[in-house]
Write an enzyme that holds these catalytic residues in place. Structure first.
Site, PDB file in Angstrom:
ATOM      1  NE  ARG A   4      50.076  29.839  41.689  1.00 44.42           N
ATOM      2  CZ  ARG A   4      50.011  31.400  41.805  1.00 44.42           C
ATOM      3  NH1 ARG A   4      50.937  32.004  42.498  1.00 44.42           N
ATOM      4  NH2 ARG A   4      49.201  31.902  41.114  1.00 44.42           N
ATOM      5  CD  GLU A  64      47.020  32.125  47.089  1.00 43.01           C
ATOM      6  OE1 GLU A  64      46.700  30.490  47.077  1.00 43.01           O
ATOM      7  OE2 GLU A  64      47.541  32.992  46.540  1.00 43.01           O
TER       8      GLU A  64
END
Length: 789
Positions: A329, A732
């Site tokens: 990621r 997030e």
């Protein structure tokens, strides 16, 4: 018709209390502030409860020659001591099935703080004192503790690396008019959840055990415990009502504590609770990965990026844990909001003799974005331009320049418009001029300003986790119970899902009761992570509610001879043709007619797919966007600083609950700011974590928050994808808004040398590091014959 039915003329439905898109307080807010909220340690202790404590390794890397536990067993109050030999099933708590993370170490320890055994005693103090009496003989082995040592040594990896390629980075770099390279260091971060790791296991009949545990992933805990005890998954029930914070630190890290408590409970036949001290929690559990990023970029005279090559070396720790997907990621977000036509991005998840690092809010994405913003800053200083102008020139397009390095087309890009609005609303250009004037007249206190964007992909990159289940019951008094696979860690998930169910039935939210997440009610849950809690569980609960609602509509239409379209739900009542009744009256009538009033719901995210080996696919369903403008003041004599003002504009689509979403944005920003400024993890040469308590590890306090803090949600921007009521994830993405503070500090530091040189300010930008950067810039300016401030 039921007695409550009346004949009414057509009416405009009232708005229910607690509808979606309405600001609503967290369902447990009053319990949080009053101390009434029940966490695992608040559950009344069962009779005969045993308290468990862990005996930990004192070496970073060593063979275990001998372990003498005689004094531990003889200590006051000790009932039993457990080692790997007592585990009936697998001695493993690894998250991804690589069997590289034992519950108890045996002949080899691989980090300081690795559990060797567990003590069960009558009181927690007795267990804690007894655990320290073990006599362990070690044969020390060479320890690899840092990224540099691992990278420059044999480069042992915990999982295979990943490389993303688009275009021809090497050729683009060779042909670029301008080219530069550098190395960026990004520190890790301790989760510092208010409620530490904890598990309470209660033995049941036969193979059964019930575990109350602070975890974001009940089903994974269920699997791990079942494997350790050598029982079927169905014999293990994991229940989670709430956590006192998680931030990713309870996605995999709860496995060990739950498995240990369950082992003690089943072996002794008595309930067992394991709650480590905060110091031991720090030592045992993984952190956010720290990274060293080598970057090379080619660009033209206008600051447009022509080619990029980046290597992301991460300290993974001794076992894989989630280092593979975390470093993946980081690559997915190494572009942030910028288009790279030609790029090569590579991960390097390095094995070290430190605790295995793990998930943390953003899951590698923040580290990737910090690297992207460093590249932008380098270009701006090289060309003598405002970094915001370089950012805007490199933004993704909408109909072209819109393919990512992982070959997903960005179809929902609103970043240019969002940044333009924030730039105007916060008067960025005007304030930039004011700050320059201030700095030219101030010898000691320097101000900095930076506006940074966020583009964050939403979905688990492990496609199978993008699914959720829910269970909805409607009772004959009209009350509704909802259960789903998501866990509540303070982020308001239960409240949002209750709003969804209330909206579907058109009843006030007070009629809807969320219940504790339980593997016995909804099986095979995904972790509450990847910002997907509301997206997945909201849709699953909606699916269940609609199934029941369709049954009620069909029943009413048939019972009273109207078309289904004539059955209309509105606030706590149901109109059937020209008549109206209370919702509860319709439910009672349906029950008498033997209509099923319970349903399971399911949802899986559409469109997504990912081929890791090829580095191609559509890993994200959509992107969430945001931007923050931060202003700081730095004392150039000490390196200390304050955050004067922050302006945030964030994209939540059509927010399910604006009040909760604003709270998430504020909290995420402050946590992100803390990671990049005050929070510093430091291991000594023996591999011992020295920043292991509030006295040495500094999270932001009330006085560190921005003096002026303006937060706004982007309006009139519903999600273009069919998410739950067109909302967007907000767990997030706001975390990365804190990057603006790092770059505002860099801007202030750069002023001491007339903004001639890029400060290359690494994170965390502690006062010591800021002061060092100021000194280095002044030396560089003096060597170049440039006047300094």
């Amino acid at each position: 018709m039921p007695d409550a039915a009346t004949t009414l003329p057509p009416a405009t439905p009232e708005r229910i209390a607690g509808a979606v898109h309405e600001s609503r307080r967290h369902d447990s807010a009053h319990k949080h502030v009053s101390g009434e909220a029940v966490y695992v340690d608040d559950i009344p202790e069962p009779a005969g409860l045993l308290h468990v404590y862990l005996g930990l390794s004192a070496r970073a890397h060593a063979r275990v020659v001998s372990v003498d536990l005689a004094k531990v067993r003889a200590a006051p109050g000790v009932v039993a001591v457990f080692t790997a030999a007592d585990i009936p099933g697998e001695n493993d708590v690894s998250a991804i099935g690589l069997h590289d993370e034992p519950l108890f170490a045996t002949d080899l320890v691989q980090h300081v703080g690795q559990p060797l055994f567990a003590v069960a005693a009558g009181t927690r103090d007795q267990a804690r004192r007894a655990a320290r009496l073990a006599e362990v003989v070690y044969e020390d082995l060479p320890a690899v503790l840092t990224i540099a040592a691992a990278r420059d040594g044999d480069r042992t990896l915990v999982v295979p690396p990943m490389t993303l390629r688009i275009g021809d980075a090497a050729t683009a770099l060779a042909q670029a008019p301008n080219r530069l390279a550098g190395r960026l260091r990004i520190g890790g971060q301790e989760h510092f959840y208010l409620e530490g790791q904890i598990a309470l296991a209660v033995p049941g009949e036969d193979e059964e055990v019930t575990i109350h545990v602070s975890t974001q992933h009940p089903s994974e805990v269920q699997h791990i415990v079942a494997h350790a005890l050598a029982v079927p998954d169905g014999a293990v029930t994991v229940e989670v009502r709430r956590m006192g914070g998680g931030f990713g630190g309870k996605e995999t890290q709860a496995n060990l504590f739950a498995a240990c408590a369950a082992l003690v409970a089943k072996k002794t036949g008595r309930a067992a609770k394991l709650r480590p001290d905060r110091d031991d929690d720090f030592q045992i559990t993984g952190k956010r990965h720290d990274f060293e990023v080598d970057y090379e970029v080619g660009f033209d005279a206008e600051g447009r990026i022509r080619g990029v090559d980046m290597l992301f070396a991460a300290r993974a720790g001794f076992a894989a844990d989630l280092s593979g997907p975390v470093t993946d990621r980081a690559l997915f977000h190494a572009d942030n909001g910028y288009h790279y036509a030609d790029a090569r991005l590579e991960s390097l998840p390095l094995k070290t003799n430190t605790v295995s690092n793990t998930a943390f809010r953003g899951f590698g994405g923040p580290q990737g974005m910090v690297a992207a913003e460093r590249v932008i800053e380098e270009i701006a200083f090289a060309l003598g331009m405002d970094p915001l102008d370089i950012r805007k020139r490199n933004f993704y397009g909408t109909t072209d320049r819109n393919v990512t390095p992982y070959h997903q087309t960005v179809e929902d890009n609103i970043l240019p418009d969002l940044v333009a609005k924030l730039e105007a609303d916060c008067a960025y250009r005007e304030r930039r001029a004011v700050l320059r004037a201030h700095n030219s007249a101030s010898r000691i206190l320097r101000k900095g300003l930076a506006l940074t964007p966020v583009k964050f992909g939403i979905s688990f990159t492990a496609t199978q986790f993008n699914q959720a289940g829910a269970l909805v019951h409607v009772y004959t008094d009209g009350s509704i119970q909802v259960n789903h696979g998501g866990t509540e860690m303070g982020q308001g998930l239960y409240t949002k899902v209750a709003q969804v169910v209330a909206e579907e039935f058109q009843v006030d939210i007070g009629c809807v009761r969320p219940t504790a997440t339980s593997t016995g009610k909804v099986p095979n849950t995904s972790a509450t992570a990847a910002s997907s809690g509301s997206d997945l569980n909201g849709k699953a609960a909606q699916n269940a509610a609609r199934a029941i609602k369709e049954r009620l509509v069909a029943f009413a239409a048939g019972q009273w001879g109207v078309a289904p379209e004539a059955v209309i739900f509105h606030r706590n009542r149901v109109r059937v043709g020209g008549q109206e009744m209370e919702f509860a009256a319709l439910v009672r009538a349906a029950y008498m007619a033997r209509v099923q009033l319970s349903a399971t719901g399911f949802y899986k995210t559409p469109k997504i797919h990912w081929d890791r080996k090829a580095g191609r696919g559509t890993p994200f369903y959509y992107f969430a966007y945001g931007a923050a403008c931060a202003e700081v003041t730095v004392d150039t004599l000490t390196g200390e600083y304050v955050v004067d003002r922050v302006d945030i504009l964030h994209d939540c689509g059509r927010s399910l609950n604006p009040a909760i979403d604003k709270g998430q944005i504020e909290g995420g920003f402050v946590q992100g700011m803390g990671w990049l400024t005050t929070e510093e993890l430091w291991w000594d040469d023996a591999g011992r974590l020295r920043t292991h308590a509030p006295s040495t590890y500094k999270i932001p306090a009330c006085g560190d928050r921005p003096r002026v803090f303006n937060v706004a949600l982007l309006e009139d921007a519903p999600n273009r994808e069919d998410t739950i009521f067109r909302s967007k994830a907000v767990g997030e993405p706001p975390f990365m808004l804190g990057i603006s503070v790092l770059h505002a500090l860099s801007d202030a530091v750069a002023s001491v040398a007339g903004h001639r040189f890029c400060p290359r300010l690494d994170a965390p930008a502690t006062p010591e590091r800021v002061l060092a950067a100021i000194g280095a810039l002044r030396e560089r300016a003096a060597a170049a014959g440039t006047a300094t401030g």
